[in-house]
Write a protein that holds these residues in place. Sequence first.
Motif, short mmCIF file in Angstrom:
data_model
loop_
_atom_site.label_atom_id
_atom_site.label_comp_id
_atom_site.label_asym_id
_atom_site.label_seq_id
_atom_site.Cartn_x
_atom_site.Cartn_y
_atom_site.Cartn_z
N ILE A 509 30.02 -31.31 41.20
CA ILE A 509 29.46 -31.56 39.87
C ILE A 509 28.91 -30.28 39.27
N GLY A 510 28.19 -29.49 40.08
CA GLY A 510 27.67 -28.22 39.58
C GLY A 510 28.78 -27.29 39.13
N GLU A 511 29.84 -27.20 39.94
CA GLU A 511 30.98 -26.36 39.57
C GLU A 511 31.67 -26.88 38.30
N PHE A 512 31.89 -28.16 38.25
CA PHE A 512 32.64 -28.78 37.17
C PHE A 512 31.92 -28.62 35.83
N ILE A 513 30.63 -28.90 35.81
CA ILE A 513 29.90 -28.85 34.55
C ILE A 513 29.63 -27.40 34.14
N ALA A 514 29.43 -26.51 35.10
CA ALA A 514 29.31 -25.10 34.74
C ALA A 514 30.60 -24.61 34.08
N ASP A 515 31.75 -25.01 34.62
CA ASP A 515 33.01 -24.61 34.02
C ASP A 515 33.14 -25.16 32.60
N ALA A 516 32.72 -26.41 32.40
CA ALA A 516 32.77 -26.99 31.06
C ALA A 516 31.90 -26.21 30.08
N MET A 517 30.71 -25.82 30.52
CA MET A 517 29.82 -25.08 29.64
C MET A 517 30.37 -23.68 29.35
N ARG A 518 30.94 -23.06 30.37
CA ARG A 518 31.47 -21.71 30.17
C ARG A 518 32.71 -21.71 29.27
N ARG A 519 33.41 -22.82 29.26
CA ARG A 519 34.59 -22.95 28.39
C ARG A 519 34.22 -23.42 26.99
N GLY A 520 32.92 -23.62 26.75
CA GLY A 520 32.46 -23.94 25.42
C GLY A 520 32.57 -25.39 25.02
N ARG A 521 32.63 -26.29 26.05
CA ARG A 521 32.67 -27.73 25.74
C ARG A 521 31.25 -28.19 25.45
N ARG A 522 30.79 -27.97 24.26
CA ARG A 522 29.39 -28.19 23.92
C ARG A 522 29.20 -29.56 23.28
#
Length: 522
Positions: A509-522
């Motif tokens: 979950i930490g990896e997945f949501i960090a990736d979403a945030m870094r890809r700009g899924r805001r």
Amino acid sequence: MSRRPDVVVVGAGAAGAVLTARLTEDSDRNVLLVDAGPIPRGKDGFGPALLDARLVPGALPNHPATTAHPVRLTPERPWLVTRGRVLGGSTTVNGGYFIRARREDFDRWAAASNPAWAYDEVLPFLRTLENDLDLGPSQLHGGQGPMRIRRGRIAHPAAVAFRDAARHLGFPADPDKNDQAPPGFGPVPSNAVDGIRLNTGLTYLPPEVLDRPNLTVLGGWQARRVVIEDGRATGVVVERDGGRATVEAGSVVLSTGALSTPHLLQLSGIGPRADLERLGIPVVRDAPAVGASFSDHPQVVLDWMPREDLDAPAESWLGGCLHLPCAEGGSDGAGTRGDLEVLQSLVPMAGLVSGAVSIPGAPLSFLASVQTPRPNGRLRIRSADPGTSPDIDYNFLSAAEDFSRLREVVRVTAALIDTPPFADISHGLLDPGPEVLNDDRALDRWIRDHLGTAQHTCGTVPMGPLDDPGRGAVDQFGRVHGVRALRVADTSILPDAPQRGPAATAVLIGEFIADAMRRGRR
């Protein structure tokens, strides 16, 4: 930190430490990490007693690295659920069990309006987080991730006897429990390596990451409320030694765990409207799914007596592990899964609760659990005072199949102990006796009196569709429905518990949501 942080992460546990490490890989993002517990630096900061993989600090009553949540497993059975309160969270105080969720878990979550969680979609993240020391890199496993994973050797006499007993009863070999092969007996994948429990604090936030110029870490601060202005999260109210402060940030991520995160949301005005209004909490978002139905794994401990004192384990308290499908499946069709688990402890229970790896003359134990996803629990806020614990009801044993599955896993465990290979080292099962094992009603009473929990709570802030607030409180990337700049990143977002312990999934979950945030899924 010279300016307002772009992100404040609340909670430095299994997911929060991972999220923080990944977000701060982007040098232009300033991150503030806040945790209620201390923030040790490296192995020396944690100390050998906390990292010894032969022990489970979370099993020790009142351990300073834990916090206890009062709950009810059944109406008649109060319990204390302990969670980590230190860098690494529960990965610092748990048993080091690191088994992935099953393909059908991911695909079930994906079908609940979360398509990015399908098994084939998350497999790259599972590989990214992992350094499999046994099997190395492949299409299934990672070889360079922060989490070093090793399967316990089946070498201790009790583990060898368990393996041979499982073979005697015809259970298949299951050498890699992190693949998707049919369930059976095998060693436990673990983040315990060379006797050291490598928690997410050590693996993701070692001193060189803690010293990144774009990261500030505050330990010993308890989050009390998310500040929300005009439908947007703008910071967090924190408390220490009776003093309060407001930390402002561009966005907020809650990673305080499946029991604390929903409570913090409810204190912030995000939860079932009727509960909030009853307590005079201004309603920011009517979110009936928050705390409405969570799941966990009911468990009982079965003790057996060795014929002679066996040596203490060399590296881990974990022996072998058997997964098997329940025979009847139940009304939810669970029979095709390996949703019954028999987990072996090589340290006496008396040792786990006292901090000793060996106690002469003490029995050893199996932990028998049902890992069928059953989201029947409920968490409700009881007071607007953040110091008042919420009401947490696990609602175990509320259906006939709860009993039938527990009866089955108890009887399988008893049958294993009764096999010739296991009888060579054992005087037999101490309790329950044959007269109870052979009588459904008597065994049900025994189960009710001995019931515990594996402490695998999930689903208190479930991800799901925006247009169905009774099923979904966040989207598949952890964004809280109806509140901008606020996410959740811990096992509370899983719609229900996986069929394995959720530590590996929490790191995912930490990896997945960090990736979403870094890809700009805001």
